[in-house]
Design a protein around this motif. Sequence first.
Motif, short mmCIF file in Angstrom:
data_model
loop_
_atom_site.label_atom_id
_atom_site.label_comp_id
_atom_site.label_asym_id
_atom_site.label_seq_id
_atom_site.Cartn_x
_atom_site.Cartn_y
_atom_site.Cartn_z
N GLN A 1 -6.13 18.28 8.55
CA GLN A 1 -6.14 19.53 7.78
C GLN A 1 -4.95 20.42 8.16
N PRO A 2 -3.74 19.95 7.88
CA PRO A 2 -2.54 20.68 8.31
C PRO A 2 -2.34 21.97 7.52
N ASP A 3 -1.43 22.81 8.02
CA ASP A 3 -1.08 24.05 7.32
C ASP A 3 -0.34 23.76 6.02
N LEU A 4 0.48 22.70 6.04
CA LEU A 4 1.34 22.38 4.89
C LEU A 4 1.33 20.88 4.65
N ILE A 5 1.09 20.51 3.39
CA ILE A 5 1.25 19.12 2.96
C ILE A 5 2.42 19.05 2.00
N ILE A 6 3.39 18.20 2.32
CA ILE A 6 4.49 17.93 1.40
C ILE A 6 4.15 16.61 0.70
N ALA A 7 3.88 16.70 -0.58
CA ALA A 7 3.46 15.54 -1.37
C ALA A 7 4.60 15.13 -2.29
N ASP A 8 5.29 14.06 -1.94
CA ASP A 8 6.47 13.60 -2.69
C ASP A 8 6.04 12.53 -3.68
N GLU A 9 5.87 12.91 -4.94
CA GLU A 9 5.38 12.00 -5.99
C GLU A 9 4.10 11.30 -5.52
N PRO A 10 3.08 12.04 -5.08
CA PRO A 10 1.93 11.41 -4.41
C PRO A 10 1.03 10.61 -5.34
N THR A 11 1.13 10.83 -6.65
CA THR A 11 0.23 10.14 -7.57
C THR A 11 0.96 9.27 -8.56
N SER A 12 2.26 9.01 -8.33
CA SER A 12 3.02 8.24 -9.32
C SER A 12 2.52 6.81 -9.44
N ALA A 13 1.86 6.27 -8.39
CA ALA A 13 1.35 4.90 -8.44
C ALA A 13 -0.13 4.84 -8.82
N LEU A 14 -0.72 5.97 -9.17
CA LEU A 14 -2.16 6.03 -9.40
C LEU A 14 -2.49 6.19 -10.87
N ASP A 15 -3.61 5.61 -11.29
CA ASP A 15 -4.09 5.82 -12.64
C ASP A 15 -4.63 7.24 -12.77
N VAL A 16 -4.88 7.66 -14.00
CA VAL A 16 -5.17 9.08 -14.23
C VAL A 16 -6.46 9.55 -13.58
#
Length: 535
Positions: free
Chosen positions: A171-186
């Motif tokens: 549970q960090p203070d900051l999450i950097i999500a770099d295209e985190p769902t580009s490989a996931l279905d909707v």
Amino acid sequence: MTVLTVEDLTLSYRTGREWREVVHHVSFTLKRGEMLAFVGESGSGKTTTAQAIMGLLADNARRDSGTILLNGEAISQWSARRLDSLRGARISLVPQDPGNSLNPVKTIGAQVGEILTLHSKISARERDEQVLALLTKVGLSHPEQRMKQFPHQLSGGMKQRVLIAIAIALQPDLIIADEPTSALDVTVQKRILDLLDRLRRESGTAVLFVTHDLALAAERADRLLVFRHGEIQEQGATADIIRAPQQAYTRQLLSDLQGHALTIAPVSGQPLALAAIRVREISKQFSLGKGHALQALDCVSFDVRRGSTHALVGESGSGKTTLARILLGFEQADSGSVMIDGIDATHLSQEARRQLRRKIQFVYQNPFASLDPRQTLFDIIEEPLKNFEPVDKAERKRRVETVVRRVALSPELLSRYAHELSGGQRQRVAIARALILEPGILVLDEATSALDVTVQAQILALLQQLQQQLGLTYLFITHDLATVRRIGHSVTVLRNGRVVEHGTVESLFAAPQDNYTRELINAIPHFSPATEEFA
């Protein structure tokens, strides 16, 4: 409370002996519990800026100026060792490419557990319980079995969920999500982003969301920051930018996004009975060891009409890619039959299967990983000709140049290497390579998911143009139903290896028959051009 402050950040890359500035005087803030989305084309500086925040710039990159503060504390001058104490505990990264981000020789459970062991003193039993809870939380199917598996046994979408589990573990203070769902279905994409939203509400975690999907950013982010050529074009509240974009570039991004609402193209005049692909009752099971098995496909049947685009849709792990590999002869089905262009491909010899690939070619998901970095573009595109057709050098050159022009690339690029091209150019090279043998069928596995919205629109337009000119048949594997709606003619929806719905794209969107299909459609980030608002 402000979690992240970036002031006047300038970054450069070294090419040979020269330094080239790639990010110019970027400034922004990110508050506790807030999501800020970086949007813009590939190469616009989004990911480089995110890497600088974590102190993870490439070896040939440097920070020329600027300050980075985390919770008011300047961290831009910290050593790599000191930054290590932050990563995972106070700042977490969800990287773009799940295929290269997990250790291939460690189990999934060991890799998720490692972050817990590094930053907290817990027993092995407590660690395993927390790992199981995290894998369940991110929606990974059969989490107890997945803990014992290795990365190569998981799909791309499953691997991404593992990376997200690692990122949220402390549970960090900051999450950097770099295209985190580009490989996931909707549906899984929605579940993951719902999870990030819940973390923001419950824990006050701030999220820096790097994405090329403007619809997704506009639906989820509190604020948008629009990048172009390393500069901020504009930033502000999401609703304000969507309602009244100030810059021409932002207006163009929104215009390209509206292109997803285009009506589907008609099939060129082909008899309805002609099937380029006929799949009948295909089943495939994989052993998971110790008496466990995964039923990847269960009596799957469908036809793909010649000259049409058939979409194969479903969650990660639903069997889409396994089915594609069976069609291409890379996997053998346990039962059932496959007809490719009138040829029974079920039990071919190795050489006959190899020759069949002249009729059916594959375009991979990731143009950044599918092209050999050691070969010139000419060598990459020419290679299938050398493998399949004994034509002389002059004829190979003519055919390579012809197919390159067909995909709207200049033959002048043929002496270059893949790393010198943009994502859209690389995908055009991949398509050219697939077309060089003049196949009738292309299998496209998430062929636009790694591209930003502007380039995605260009590639989809190219595919439609090629289909009309050459009468190509496409099997389009995707989790992006907006893309399906734009270019698809028919669709098969898979869930847990079984067909839950099949029909025309128009009928599926107008009157879906299965609850799962309705869930997929409802999960699409929706842009309404009439009101210029996201629903």
